[in-house]
Design a protein around this motif. Structure first.
Motif, PDB file in Angstrom:
ATOM      1  N   LYS A   1      39.904  17.411 113.618  1.00 21.85           N
ATOM      2  CA  LYS A   1      40.034  18.183 115.188  1.00 21.85           C
ATOM      3  C   LYS A   1      40.782  19.450 114.918  1.00 21.85           C
ATOM      4  O   LYS A   1      40.625  20.369 115.411  1.00 21.85           O
ATOM      5  CB  LYS A   1      40.508  17.124 116.009  1.00 21.85           C
TER       6      LYS A   1
ATOM      7  N   GLU B   1      39.163  21.984 113.380  1.00 18.66           N
ATOM      8  CA  GLU B   1      38.375  22.984 114.282  1.00 18.66           C
ATOM      9  C   GLU B   1      38.967  23.910 115.250  1.00 18.66           C
ATOM     10  O   GLU B   1      38.479  24.784 115.599  1.00 18.66           O
ATOM     11  CB  GLU B   1      37.521  21.796 115.028  1.00 18.66           C
ATOM     12  N   MET B   2      39.984  23.400 115.820  1.00 19.71           N
ATOM     13  CA  MET B   2      40.904  24.069 116.745  1.00 19.71           C
ATOM     14  C   MET B   2      41.429  25.485 116.022  1.00 19.71           C
ATOM     15  O   MET B   2      41.332  26.593 116.481  1.00 19.71           O
ATOM     16  CB  MET B   2      42.203  23.100 117.339  1.00 19.71           C
TER      17      MET B   2
ATOM     18  N   VAL C   1      39.881  27.014 113.328  1.00 19.22           N
ATOM     19  CA  VAL C   1      38.824  27.893 113.303  1.00 19.22           C
ATOM     20  C   VAL C   1      38.323  28.463 114.394  1.00 19.22           C
ATOM     21  O   VAL C   1      37.865  29.771 114.620  1.00 19.22           O
ATOM     22  CB  VAL C   1      37.668  26.907 112.542  1.00 19.22           C
ATOM     23  N   GLN C   2      38.160  27.607 115.644  1.00 21.47           N
ATOM     24  CA  GLN C   2      37.808  28.168 116.689  1.00 21.47           C
ATOM     25  C   GLN C   2      38.912  29.369 117.193  1.00 21.47           C
ATOM     26  O   GLN C   2      38.324  30.489 117.871  1.00 21.47           O
ATOM     27  CB  GLN C   2      37.909  27.021 117.944  1.00 21.47           C
ATOM     28  N   SER C   3      39.930  29.150 117.298  1.00 21.60           N
ATOM     29  CA  SER C   3      41.139  30.046 117.420  1.00 21.60           C
ATOM     30  C   SER C   3      40.822  31.420 116.601  1.00 21.60           C
ATOM     31  O   SER C   3      40.986  32.464 117.297  1.00 21.60           O
ATOM     32  CB  SER C   3      42.592  29.729 117.249  1.00 21.60           C
TER      33      SER C   3
ATOM     34  N   ALA D   1      37.863  32.636 115.523  1.00 23.44           N
ATOM     35  CA  ALA D   1      36.679  32.797 115.727  1.00 23.44           C
ATOM     36  C   ALA D   1      36.877  33.830 117.400  1.00 23.44           C
ATOM     37  O   ALA D   1      36.224  34.913 117.392  1.00 23.44           O
ATOM     38  CB  ALA D   1      35.554  31.859 116.092  1.00 23.44           C
ATOM     39  N   THR D   2      37.632  33.041 118.198  1.00 29.34           N
ATOM     40  CA  THR D   2      38.029  33.630 119.404  1.00 29.34           C
ATOM     41  C   THR D   2      38.748  34.897 119.208  1.00 29.34           C
ATOM     42  O   THR D   2      38.396  36.051 120.014  1.00 29.34           O
ATOM     43  CB  THR D   2      38.536  32.694 120.464  1.00 29.34           C
TER      44      THR D   2
ATOM     45  N   LYS E   1      36.552  37.935 117.825  1.00 27.30           N
ATOM     46  CA  LYS E   1      35.744  38.584 118.773  1.00 27.30           C
ATOM     47  C   LYS E   1      36.366  39.431 119.635  1.00 27.30           C
ATOM     48  O   LYS E   1      35.862  40.408 120.098  1.00 27.30           O
ATOM     49  CB  LYS E   1      35.011  37.309 119.681  1.00 27.30           C
TER      50      LYS E   1
END
Length: 337
Positions: free
Chosen positions: A105, A108-109, A111-113, A115-116, A119
């Protein structure tokens, strides 16, 4: 040297690190491009465009802090190193070394950060690598990001273009990142309620370059703060830099914590600041554009390039006296980026 060992302070951005780079990596790798020690390497033109290439590795404790995390930090740092060379960041790589036992988890947090943030910066993560090592071999997670950008027109940005009379501008408060990380460690019983300034600067930089023709130099003052960056700029040059203490933007919260802990705000790390050196006549244009951008509301001129005191950074203090601002040997606080 024989018998000498690498200390933690060698990674702090201070004089120890600079001497190691100049005395070890530069002569051994023997690259004319590397020798310039720019934030990004400018490679030969391909199809009429200059390619800008950079890489950086990130380790911060804790990996989540007010205003950011190690993933956001990695994206912003690499994007900014390309942007300050006058290039448009396009593609990033992402290499992760993860400690056995890290929660999925948490990964994932992060990696999502990434990606955001990518972008938001308008860049694409196109390749990567993932390794896991035994528990205790790495502190949770280390990240390396490399980036590629392009300069589509002849950009005259570099130390060689700096002239006497040029103005020195910064886009806002200094020291927020390092104090945010410090407060997240809870080592000193300080609850600062300060967020890191960690942000991609390419949008802001693109705006100011469209507005002003005489931007001579840019750099993001990360490890070692603005004092270290200014010393990097002036080292070995025939000009000096004069800054004014009362013009340097520091929030009252950061200033108060520095007074309590004995820190100098000039040496605090930043992750969303850019130092711009531009012609005197363009300073107003740069400030106007910065102040209209969300990341430049507190932009200000903090000094100028002078003929005197060649190779030195001099500060006019609030009392009217003058003092030399030197580069620290190590760091006030380790592992902040």
């Amino acid at each position: 040297m024989e018998g000498e060992k690498i200390l933690l302070s060698y990674g702090s951005g201070g004089r120890y690190m600079h001497n190691l780079i100049r005395n070890t990596f530069v002569p051994i790798f023997n690259s004319p491009i590397l020798k310039k020690l720019d934030d990004s390497a400018i490679l030969k033109k391909l199809a009429g465009k200059e390619v800008c290439f950079t890489t950086d590795s990130y380790t911060v404790e804790p990996i989540f802090f007010p205003g950011g995390d190690i993933g956001r930090l990695a994206i912003c740092g690499t994007v900014n190193d390309i942007a300050v060379m006058g290039a448009k960041p396009l593609f990033l790589s992402c290499g992760l070394i993860v400690e056995e036992g890290l929660e999925v988890k948490t990964l994932e947090m992060i990696v999502q950060s990434m990606a955001t943030t990518a972008k938001k910066a308008g860049v694409e993560i196109v390749t990567g690598d993932f390794k896991v090592v035994e528990k205790g071999k790495v502190d949770k997670i280390f990240i390396n990001t490399s980036g590629i950008g392009i300069r589509t027109k002849r950009i005259r940005v570099g130390e060689n273009f700096i002239k006497s009379g040029d103005r020195i501008i910064i886009n806002g408060n200094i020291g927020d990142h390092e104090i945010a990380v410090l407060s997240a460690r809870k080592q000193f019983g300080i609850s600062a309620n300060i967020k890191s300034d960690c942000a991609p600067l390419n949008g802001l930089i693109e705006d100011i370059m469209k507005a002003a023709d005489n931007i001579h130099f840019m750099r993001d003052p990360t490890r070692g703060g603005i004092a270290t960056t200014l010393n990097e700029i002036v080292e070995g040059q025939r000009f000096g830099l004069l800054i004014e203490e009362e013009r340097i933007p520091v929030s009252q919260k950061v200033r108060s914590i520095c007074e309590i802990l004995g820190f100098d705000p000039l040496y605090l790390a930043n992750e969303g600041k850019v130092i711009v050196i531009c012609g005197k006549d363009d300073a107003g244009k740069v400030l106007s554009v910065m102040k209209r951008h969300p990341l430049g509301k507190r932009a200000t001129v903090i000094g100028e390039v002078i003929k005197e005191d060649a190779g030195k950074v001099v500060m006019k203090t609030v009392t009217g006296s003058y003092r030399i601002v030197d580069m620290l040997s190590g760091s006030q606080l380790p592992r902040i980026c």
